[in-house]
Motif scaffolding. Structure first.
Motif, PDB file in Angstrom:
ATOM      1  N   UNK A 191     -52.184  52.241 -50.250  1.00  0.00           N
ATOM      2  CA  UNK A 191     -51.963  50.840 -50.607  1.00  0.00           C
ATOM      3  C   UNK A 191     -50.780  50.704 -51.555  1.00  0.00           C
ATOM      4  N   UNK A 192     -50.704  51.603 -52.526  1.00  0.00           N
ATOM      5  CA  UNK A 192     -49.628  51.508 -53.513  1.00  0.00           C
ATOM      6  C   UNK A 192     -48.265  51.777 -52.896  1.00  0.00           C
ATOM      7  N   UNK A 193     -48.225  52.477 -51.767  1.00  0.00           N
ATOM      8  CA  UNK A 193     -46.953  52.779 -51.115  1.00  0.00           C
ATOM      9  C   UNK A 193     -46.528  51.722 -50.099  1.00  0.00           C
ATOM     10  N   UNK A 194     -47.288  50.632 -50.021  1.00  0.00           N
ATOM     11  CA  UNK A 194     -46.911  49.553 -49.111  1.00  0.00           C
ATOM     12  C   UNK A 194     -45.554  48.992 -49.490  1.00  0.00           C
ATOM     13  N   UNK A 195     -44.835  48.454 -48.489  1.00  0.00           N
ATOM     14  CA  UNK A 195     -43.580  47.780 -48.769  1.00  0.00           C
ATOM     15  C   UNK A 195     -43.824  46.589 -49.678  1.00  0.00           C
ATOM     16  N   UNK A 196     -42.792  46.150 -50.347  1.00  0.00           N
ATOM     17  CA  UNK A 196     -42.929  45.049 -51.302  1.00  0.00           C
ATOM     18  C   UNK A 196     -42.948  43.686 -50.604  1.00  0.00           C
ATOM     19  N   UNK A 197     -43.208  43.678 -49.324  1.00  0.00           N
ATOM     20  CA  UNK A 197     -43.297  42.435 -48.573  1.00  0.00           C
ATOM     21  C   UNK A 197     -44.470  41.610 -49.108  1.00  0.00           C
ATOM     22  N   UNK A 198     -44.243  40.399 -49.616  1.00  0.00           N
ATOM     23  CA  UNK A 198     -45.342  39.636 -50.197  1.00  0.00           C
ATOM     24  C   UNK A 198     -46.340  39.211 -49.134  1.00  0.00           C
ATOM     25  N   UNK A 199     -47.580  39.039 -49.540  1.00  0.00           N
ATOM     26  CA  UNK A 199     -48.598  38.548 -48.631  1.00  0.00           C
ATOM     27  C   UNK A 199     -49.597  39.601 -48.249  1.00  0.00           C
ATOM     28  N   UNK A 200     -50.599  39.156 -47.479  1.00  0.00           N
ATOM     29  CA  UNK A 200     -51.729  40.002 -47.116  1.00  0.00           C
ATOM     30  C   UNK A 200     -51.456  40.816 -45.858  1.00  0.00           C
ATOM     31  N   UNK A 201     -50.437  40.415 -45.041  1.00  0.00           N
ATOM     32  CA  UNK A 201     -50.224  41.051 -43.743  1.00  0.00           C
ATOM     33  C   UNK A 201     -50.001  42.561 -43.828  1.00  0.00           C
ATOM     34  N   UNK A 202     -49.157  43.073 -44.737  1.00  0.00           N
ATOM     35  CA  UNK A 202     -48.970  44.534 -44.781  1.00  0.00           C
ATOM     36  C   UNK A 202     -50.264  45.286 -45.040  1.00  0.00           C
ATOM     37  N   UNK A 203     -51.135  44.713 -45.855  1.00  0.00           N
ATOM     38  CA  UNK A 203     -52.413  45.382 -46.135  1.00  0.00           C
ATOM     39  C   UNK A 203     -53.278  45.411 -44.886  1.00  0.00           C
ATOM     40  N   UNK A 204     -53.359  44.272 -44.175  1.00  0.00           N
ATOM     41  CA  UNK A 204     -54.155  44.241 -42.942  1.00  0.00           C
ATOM     42  C   UNK A 204     -53.618  45.256 -41.937  1.00  0.00           C
ATOM     43  N   UNK A 205     -52.284  45.316 -41.779  1.00  0.00           N
ATOM     44  CA  UNK A 205     -51.712  46.254 -40.810  1.00  0.00           C
ATOM     45  C   UNK A 205     -52.031  47.695 -41.196  1.00  0.00           C
ATOM     46  N   UNK A 206     -51.994  47.995 -42.481  1.00  0.00           N
ATOM     47  CA  UNK A 206     -52.286  49.356 -42.949  1.00  0.00           C
ATOM     48  C   UNK A 206     -53.738  49.715 -42.697  1.00  0.00           C
ATOM     49  N   UNK A 207     -54.644  48.804 -43.032  1.00  0.00           N
ATOM     50  CA  UNK A 207     -56.077  49.080 -42.824  1.00  0.00           C
ATOM     51  C   UNK A 207     -56.365  49.315 -41.353  1.00  0.00           C
ATOM     52  N   UNK A 208     -55.806  48.476 -40.480  1.00  0.00           N
ATOM     53  CA  UNK A 208     -56.079  48.621 -39.054  1.00  0.00           C
ATOM     54  C   UNK A 208     -55.417  49.870 -38.486  1.00  0.00           C
ATOM     55  N   UNK A 219     -56.195  41.706 -53.665  1.00  0.00           N
ATOM     56  CA  UNK A 219     -56.840  42.639 -54.585  1.00  0.00           C
ATOM     57  C   UNK A 219     -58.250  42.976 -54.127  1.00  0.00           C
ATOM     58  N   UNK A 220     -59.030  41.934 -53.723  1.00  0.00           N
ATOM     59  CA  UNK A 220     -60.411  42.166 -53.305  1.00  0.00           C
ATOM     60  C   UNK A 220     -60.470  43.013 -52.044  1.00  0.00           C
ATOM     61  N   UNK A 221     -59.592  42.727 -51.076  1.00  0.00           N
ATOM     62  CA  UNK A 221     -59.592  43.491 -49.819  1.00  0.00           C
ATOM     63  C   UNK A 221     -59.140  44.928 -50.055  1.00  0.00           C
ATOM     64  N   UNK A 222     -58.127  45.096 -50.887  1.00  0.00           N
ATOM     65  CA  UNK A 222     -57.651  46.446 -51.183  1.00  0.00           C
ATOM     66  C   UNK A 222     -58.751  47.271 -51.852  1.00  0.00           C
ATOM     67  N   UNK A 223     -59.475  46.676 -52.777  1.00  0.00           N
ATOM     68  CA  UNK A 223     -60.580  47.396 -53.438  1.00  0.00           C
ATOM     69  C   UNK A 223     -61.649  47.798 -52.434  1.00  0.00           C
ATOM     70  N   UNK A 224     -62.010  46.847 -51.546  1.00  0.00           N
ATOM     71  CA  UNK A 224     -63.021  47.174 -50.534  1.00  0.00           C
ATOM     72  C   UNK A 224     -62.543  48.310 -49.637  1.00  0.00           C
ATOM     73  N   UNK A 225     -61.279  48.257 -49.218  1.00  0.00           N
ATOM     74  CA  UNK A 225     -60.730  49.298 -48.350  1.00  0.00           C
ATOM     75  C   UNK A 225     -60.765  50.657 -49.041  1.00  0.00           C
ATOM     76  N   UNK A 226     -60.428  50.683 -50.322  1.00  0.00           N
ATOM     77  CA  UNK A 226     -60.401  51.951 -51.059  1.00  0.00           C
ATOM     78  C   UNK A 226     -61.805  52.508 -51.252  1.00  0.00           C
TER      79      UNK A 226
END
Length: 1448
Positions: A506-523, A483-490
């Motif tokens: 962010x909201x369209x990310x796959x439902x794969x649990x964990x932080x990895x999908x968010x990191x991959x999206x940001x990068x 949540x904190x990383x997603x807010x910072x990214x937005x």
């Protein structure tokens, strides 16, 4: 019982007075003595105060002398003067002058001088006893003050600032007292003196008592206390969040059971949770809430970024000191423990810390209320090994503390931590997801708090609606960090992306649990997938990941050695603000907001194309640190070399510096080569070479840097020129190794410094430049000056398959591992064109660039030859080579220089053959002739000849058109060890070969003759060779990555005299006539050499499945060699008849202990530890079993044929001598038990009448009469080193003398008839394992498995005693065939060291005028003018004397 310090300053003898003893001293005196002893033992001595006391002592001594005559000295007065003496002793070595104390001491001095001046008034008065008591009391109090002040003054200034003013006040009071005494003694009468003195009031030392109390605090302040492990309120979770979890934790902290169904909960609670689940937020908040209640014992927060400052062993000291600050009783108890053993303050054993700093004070102090301890981040307390002891203590010992000590531990569920907590029942384990299961609204609170400002703006309600916030909360999956990383990214601006678009993303990310999908999206959004951007990203994040302690922007730039980092930082950092701290403020360290980012990047499976390999960056950072040292820590190294080189080497020897000294100089070379400092480079290279040639100057004795090492330096070397003239009366060394002119022209260290891969070199077409590369780094050298023209580094470069200069020499074409293709400009090394990608099949095994650089050629595993255009990357043609698969897949291939031909060799099936394909004939031409597996084949540059070598170290030349062998190298000229590389000169005049024996050999390309003395590499074995276009230079790259450039013309001018060093000799045997010696080398090589010249007569690769054993025998006619292998088989080699191969015969079941030929060479006898003797019939050329003689199961130590061949004598365990008929299975007579051991050697006299048995248990002669052995002749006494065994024994040709060699390096000779020694011992430094007299009996020869070198001694007359000897190294005696420690010792009773011999000179070291070493350069040492022992310093002449000497 006088307490005067033994080392106190003594006045003149006439002034000495012995103070009377004091019986039954009072407690006050005893206390004074104890205090003085304590001060003497523990005080830090000072210098100037002690100097001031000298004058006081002089005055006191004079006064005491008079007082003793007129009055009985009060015990307190004697104590005062004793303490004054002690004060002098303690303060005599003071280093920091203290003006205030010195002023006080000078006041004492003035007072006693005034008393002395007034002696006429009081010296005859006996009524001043109370005055002297008062004066002594003031003196004692003042000295007490000085000692306490010295012990506490630094602490006072550091801990108690207001104590300074009280101390100043005390000093002033003492000054006043002494002034009053001084004034009193200026009175005219004794009564006036008495009246004035008795009015003086005592000084109260309260301030010093306060200072003394500070020692408790000082003891604790000096304990380990970490920085960066404290609670940080900014890291606590938001108020109103995690309320249920905090309620549970506070309930636990209060000592209440977590489960209402049970009475109590264990006092240790472990909260486990994955990365990003909010453990640290919760831990900080718990401390924040509990601290105001006064029940917080301690908190500790581990963090991977602060591991250096917060090691695991700092936890318990911090907890104990925090308790000491809160509880005076704990403080007192801890001080008592630490005061009894001050080393506890620095203890790093965590189990010891727990015992002494927690458990012991905990049970001596009662604290009634529950106390909370919070420890967060156990998984970040170092790696598994570093934190193992801490985890063990926390999981197995905390329950031993009082039950009101409540511990809450937070960490990830790492495997080692889970395993530790699963072993016991003394703790409770909760998953943070369970703990926070009723706090679902917390993430919403966090998200709403982050978006509070944006949601207040009406314009943002369309995209930042309540529904969007709810979806983001759901998407976080309970992970606070998500949540904190997603807010910072937005919220952090990103070019091309609006906050609304980023939220949608962010909201369209796959439902794969964990932080990895968010990191991959940001990068993916911020960095992308463009190769250059990815390279920059890896460069930046690789650095961030490597730093254990984060560094700011400026430090990252400073550590960049090739100006690549700043561009990468400027490009990447602006896009990393949502993931990194320190992006916007360059003064702050750059670090990940959460450790999970580094874990993600380090795992290639998770991060994919964003993966960071930290090993590459560690090497770059080391390089950057060294560059910073070069720029910021420079000093005049050249001056240092000239002035202090030998002193520096002496110091390094004295402190037993572990790293090779030459490695330090090599670093200077690399730095100076990069900085283009030619003078420093040339000097350093000479020094480095000198260090190598003299065993690194490491003699383990400082003086012998001058006495022993300097004489072995080549007179032409810089070290000799600048330092040898300062010394004289050194040993005089004579050796060809000193004066040999080396053809080595230049040594280049550049690429070692930055090297990551294999170093390669290539001459430009005109020979003007040398290009060198180790993969990522390219350096272009001028081939005349050898100075670098430019250097370029390619980020993330792959391994190169091939590189080629363009025909005009203007460009360099590079072919990567995956056939990626690029062009570099010769002018500055920059890329002239972008990379051209060729798309070959996946099974490419080889590739090259055509000489005209127009094509790339590739070869697949199936034998498909393909051609690609270098301009477009397009595929042009494919050709299938016939019968290509007839060679093994693990074989090697090589293209011809023009790309029109191909060679293949190696593998199991086709290992002895070489196949050649050409563009004209797709069928192979097979070259047959190698008797061992071929290891490499190359074309001559004119494509007319093929050169190859095999496992037998034989080089062969083949006519390419006819497929016939032209020549092969002669066995006596071959390399001693495996060949590793070949090169041919452009005009097919020379072939160069490099070997594991560290030599390069130059051969005539037309007939295979060895043309010159082998070139010796000092930096590892050659791995790559290359000739310049004109053939005048030869580059050699060694296994150490060093580049040698050899002058070929100079090399060819040196004739070949000596055999190369032989390594890994496992067996030696000299023939009975001393004409030849057989050597077993390594695992499978045997060779025959002439003993007088060391010329190799024959060489053979055994090519068996088993390694050679150390037992050999040469037939009486010297035509056949018998040998054994480690599988107990016997082999024969008819070395004079090449067509007769060796034959191995099996039979023995254990190690073979001896081999012996019959006199007619028709039979062979072998003895074994299996208890049998075997007779072999060898008349057919093979070893055929004839008879087996059973030694009754006992180890057969040795067996030998009698000279006539009709008898066999054996020695078996234990000491059993037997005589056998070769054709019978039982011994002829009963056994005789004589003195023998497993090292026993048997040999018959030339006429066969006498048998010699020699072992450490005795040396004895025997005769055989009617099949029975009888002892004969005198006893032969031998004086050899303890533990030394017999290595060999021999009769002289006339049978009148015997010789026995022992493993201490000595050879003893006796007269057979008298038993007397024939002269002194013969000495060498090797364990002789074979002996033989020359046919005329005037010389004796010996050899060892140390190197196979033959030693000879002239024994025409009796040898005389030597003035020196060698000794074995303690740790090598039993295992090394050459255990010499390198020292030459005196033969006197103390066996003192005379001088040291560097390893390079030891093989040919000559021990006397009678001694010679065959086949290697001899080294002789003259010590007739040598100063040694206690007079060694006389070797120093110095600059001034050297000038005068030269002038005269």
């Amino acid at each position: 019982m006088s307490r005067q310090a033994p080392d106190a300053l003594e006045p003149a003898a006439s002034n000495l007075v012995a103070l009377p003893s004091v019986s039954d001293p009072s407690p006050a005196i005893e206390h004074a003595f104890d205090m003085m002893d304590c001060v003497l033992d523990g005080a830090d001595p000072m210098q100037p105060i002690g100097e001031c006391l000298v004058t006081v002592m002089e005055s006191v001594d004079l006064i005491v002398e008079i007082i003793e005559k007129i009055s009985k000295l009060h015990p307190y007065a004697k104590v005062a003067f004793s303490i004054l003496t002690a004060a002098y002793r303690v303060l005599n070595a003071q280093r920091d002058r203290d003006d205030k104390v010195n002023v006080l001491i000078m006041a004492m001095k003035d007072t006693y001088e005034s008393i002395w001046t007034a002696k006429r008034t009081w010296q005859n008065s006996k009524a001043l006893e109370s005055v002297w008591d008062k004066v002594s009391q003031v003196t004692m109090d003042c000295c007490n003050f000085i000692l306490k002040y010295r012990k506490t003054k630094t602490f006072t200034l550091r801990v108690l600032r207001n104590a300074a003013s009280k101390t100043d006040e005390t000093i002033k009071k003492f000054e006043g007292q002494f002034q009053d005494i001084k004034t009193a003694f200026q009175a005219l009468t004794a009564e006036s003196i008495r009246a004035a003195v008795m009015k003086i009031k005592s000084v109260q030392l309260e301030s010093l008592d306060e200072v003394q109390d500070l020692h408790i605090q000082i003891n604790l302040n000096d304990m380990i206390y970490p920085r960066g492990a404290n609670f940080d309120p900014k890291k606590a979770c938001l108020p109103g969040t995690r309320e249920h979890a905090l309620h549970v934790l506070q309930k636990f902290a209060s000592g209440l059971a977590l489960d209402d169904q049970i009475e109590a909960t264990p006092s240790v609670l472990w909260i486990k949770g994955a990365a990003g689940t909010g453990k640290s937020f919760l831990a900080h908040r718990l401390v924040q809430l509990w601290s105001p209640h006064g029940k917080m014992g301690s908190s500790f927060f581990f963090n991977y970024r602060t591991q250096k400052d917060v090691p695991p062993h700092s936890l318990i000291p911090k907890i104990s000191q925090d308790l000491a600050s809160a509880y005076p009783a704990w403080r007192s108890a801890l001080n008592k423990i630490v005061g009894s053993n001050r080393s506890i303050r620095y203890e790093t054993s965590i189990s010891q810390q727990f015992e002494l700093l927690l458990l012991r004070p905990a049970f001596s102090v009662y604290i009634p209320l529950p106390i909370l301890f919070v420890i967060d981040g156990l998984d970040e307390a170092g790696d598994r090994k570093e934190r193992s002891e801490l985890i063990e203590v926390l999981t197995t010992r905390l329950h031993e503390l009082p039950p009101n000590f409540q511990f809450v531990l937070f960490s990830r569920p790492e495997r080692d931590i889970v395993a530790a907590f699963s072993k016991g029942q003394q703790h409770t384990v909760l998953d943070i997801q369970y703990l926070c299961s009723e706090d679902d609204s917390d993430i919403r609170t966090l998200v709403e708090d982050r978006f509070r400002e944006q949601r207040a703006n009406f314009k943002n309600q369309d995209w930042l609606s309540d529904r969007a916030v709810s979806l983001l909360v759901i998407k976080s999956g309970g992970l606070m960090i998500f949540a904190a990383t997603a807010c910072d990214y937005i919220l952090v601006p990103t070019p091309g992306w609006t906050p609304a678009a980023r939220l949608k993303q962010v909201l369209e990310l796959d439902q794969d649990p964990g932080i990895d999908p968010l990191y991959r999206t940001i990068l993916a959004t911020n960095i992308g997938h463009e190769p250059q951007a990815l390279a920059y990203f890896r460069d930046v994040m690789g650095r961030v990941a490597c730093f254990k302690q984060p560094l700011p922007y400026s430090a990252h730039i400073a550590l960049d050695s090739h100006d690549k980092c700043e561009e990468a930082m400027k490009t990447i950092l602006p896009f990393m603000a949502s993931l990194l701290h320190g992006v916007d403020d360059h003064t702050k360290p750059i670090s990940p907001i959460h450790k999970s980012l580094i874990d993600f990047l380090m795992d290639e499976c998770r991060s994919s194309s964003y993966h960071v390999n930290d090993s590459d960056h560690h090497q770059r950072l080391v390089k950057g640190c060294l560059n910073q040292m070069v720029m910021k820590l420079r000093f005049n190294i050249q001056w240092f070399y000239k002035q202090n080189l030998l002193h520096w080497l002496e110091v390094l020897n004295l402190i037993e510096y572990g790293e090779p000294i030459l490695a330090l100089v090599a670093r200077v070379i690399r730095w100076s080569q990069w900085e283009n400092n030619k003078e420093l480079t040339d000097t350093s290279i000479e020094i480095e070479a000198c260090l190598r040639q003299t065993s690194n100057f490491q003699t383990t004795s400082g003086p012998h840097v001058y006495l022993s090492t300097l004489p072995y330096v080549n007179p032409a070397h810089w070290v000799h020129r600048y330092h040898h003239y300062l010394l004289h009366r050194l040993p005089v060394v004579t050796s060809e190794l000193l004066t040999a002119d080396s053809p080595l022209e230049k040594t280049l260290f550049h690429l070692v410094r930055d090297g990551m891969g294999v170093v390669q070199t290539l001459f430009s077409p005109d020979g003007a430049h040398i290009l060198a590369s180790n993969g990522p780094l390219f350096v272009l050298f001028d081939s005349t000056s050898y100075e670098p023209t430019w250097r370029q580094e390619t980020l993330n470069a792959t391994k190169l398959r091939h590189w080629q200069f363009s025909p005009d020499g203007s460009s360099i074409y590079l072919l990567g591992q995956h056939l990626e293709f690029e062009v570099m400009q010769i002018g500055d090394g920059t890329r002239r064109t972008s990379r051209i990608k060729i798309h070959p099949p996946e099974d490419v095994i080889h590739g090259m660039i055509s000489p005209d650089c127009r094509y790339v050629l590739s070869l697949t595993k199936q034998g498909t030859l393909q051609k690609w255009c270098t301009q477009t990357g397009e595929h042009i043609i494919s050709t299938s080579l016939l019968d290509f698969r007839s060679f093994d897949d693990d074989g090697e291939v090589a293209f011809s220089p023009d790309g029109e031909g191909l060679l293949r060799w190696g593998g199991e099936r086709s290992g002895h053959q070489i196949g050649h394909w050409s563009a004209k004939t797709l069928s192979p031409r097979i070259f047959k002739g190698h008797k061992a597996r071929a290891q490499e084949a190359i074309y001559s540059l004119d494509n007319s000849t093929v050169f190859s070598y095999d496992d037998d170290c034989i080089i062969r030349a083949w006519n390419l058109q006819e497929g016939q062998e032209i020549w092969h190298t002669k066995v006596h000229e071959q390399h001693a060890l495996h060949i590793d590389c070949l090169a041919a000169s452009r005009h097919s005049q020379l072939v160069a070969s490099g070997s594991g024996d560290h030599t390069i050999r130059l051969w005539d390309a037309t007939d295979g003759r060895l043309l010159c003395k082998p070139l010796q590499s000092q930096y590892g074995s050659p791995t790559t060779l290359g000739f310049s276009p004109d053939g005048r230079q030869l580059t050699c790259i060694t296994s150490e990555g060093i580049i040698h450039v050899w002058n070929v013309e100079r090399a060819l001018s040196a004739p070949h005299h000596y055999v190369s060093p032989i390594q890994h000799v496992v067996g030696v045997q000299i023939s009975s006539d001393s004409s030849i010696i057989a050597l077993a080398i390594g695992k499978q090589i045997i060779q025959i050499q002439e003993t007088k010249s060391a010329k190799v007569r024959a060489r053979k690769s055994v090519r068996a499945n088993n390694d050679l054993w150390n037992k050999m025998a040469i037939s009486p006619n010297q035509t056949t060699l018998a040998y054994a292998d480690e599988e107990h088989s016997v082999g024969l080699w008819h070395w004079q008849t090449p067509e007769q191969h060796h034959h191995l015969s099996e039979g023995h079941g254990d190690n073979i202990t001896s081999l012996s030929f019959s006199r007619n060479a028709e039979l062979l006898l072998s003895a074994s530890e299996d208890g049998t003797l075997r007779v072999w019939d060898i008349r057919s050329g093979t070893a055929l079993p004839l008879h087996v003689l059973d030694g009754f199961g006992n180890n057969a130590w040795a067996a030998v044929f009698a000279t006539n061949g009709n008898r066999i004598v054996s020695v078996t365990f234990p000491d059993r001598y037997e005589v056998w008929d070769p054709e019978a299975e039982e011994p002829l007579k009963h056994a005789i038990y004589g003195r023998a051991d497993e090292d026993v050697v048997l040999t018959f006299s030339p006429k066969g009448r006498r048998l010699l048995s020699a072992s450490t248990r005795g040396i004895q002669l025997w005769t055989i009469i009617k099949g029975r052995l009888s002892m004969f002749g005198p006893n032969f006494e031998a004086d050899y080193a303890e533990g030394s065994r017999v290595g060999a024994a021999a009769f002289s040709p006339d049978g009148r003398r015997i010789a026995v060699a022992f493993e201490d390096g000595t050879v003893h000779i006796w007269d057979v008839d008298t038993g007397k020694k024939f002269g002194a011992l013969l000495h060498s430094h090797c364990k002789a394992q074979t002996l033989a007299f020359t046919p005329d009996g005037r010389q004796i020869m010996a050899a060892s498995t140390a190197d196979g070198v033959v030693h000879t001694w002239d024994i025409a007359t009796e040898p005389s005693a030597l003035p020196w000897k060698s000794k074995p190294a303690d740790d090598q005696y039993w295992f090394s065939p050459d255990p010499w420690d390198g020292w030459v010792y005196d033969t006197g009773p103390d066996e003192s060291r005379l001088f040291w011999v560097p390893e390079r000179f030891r093989r040919g070291f000559v021990w006397s005028d009678r001694h010679r070493v065959i086949g290697v350069p001899e080294t002789r040492v003259d010590i007739s003018d040598f100063v040694h022992g206690k007079d060694w310093t006389k070797c120093w002449k110095g600059p001034a004397s050297s000038i005068s000497d030269s002038a005269s």
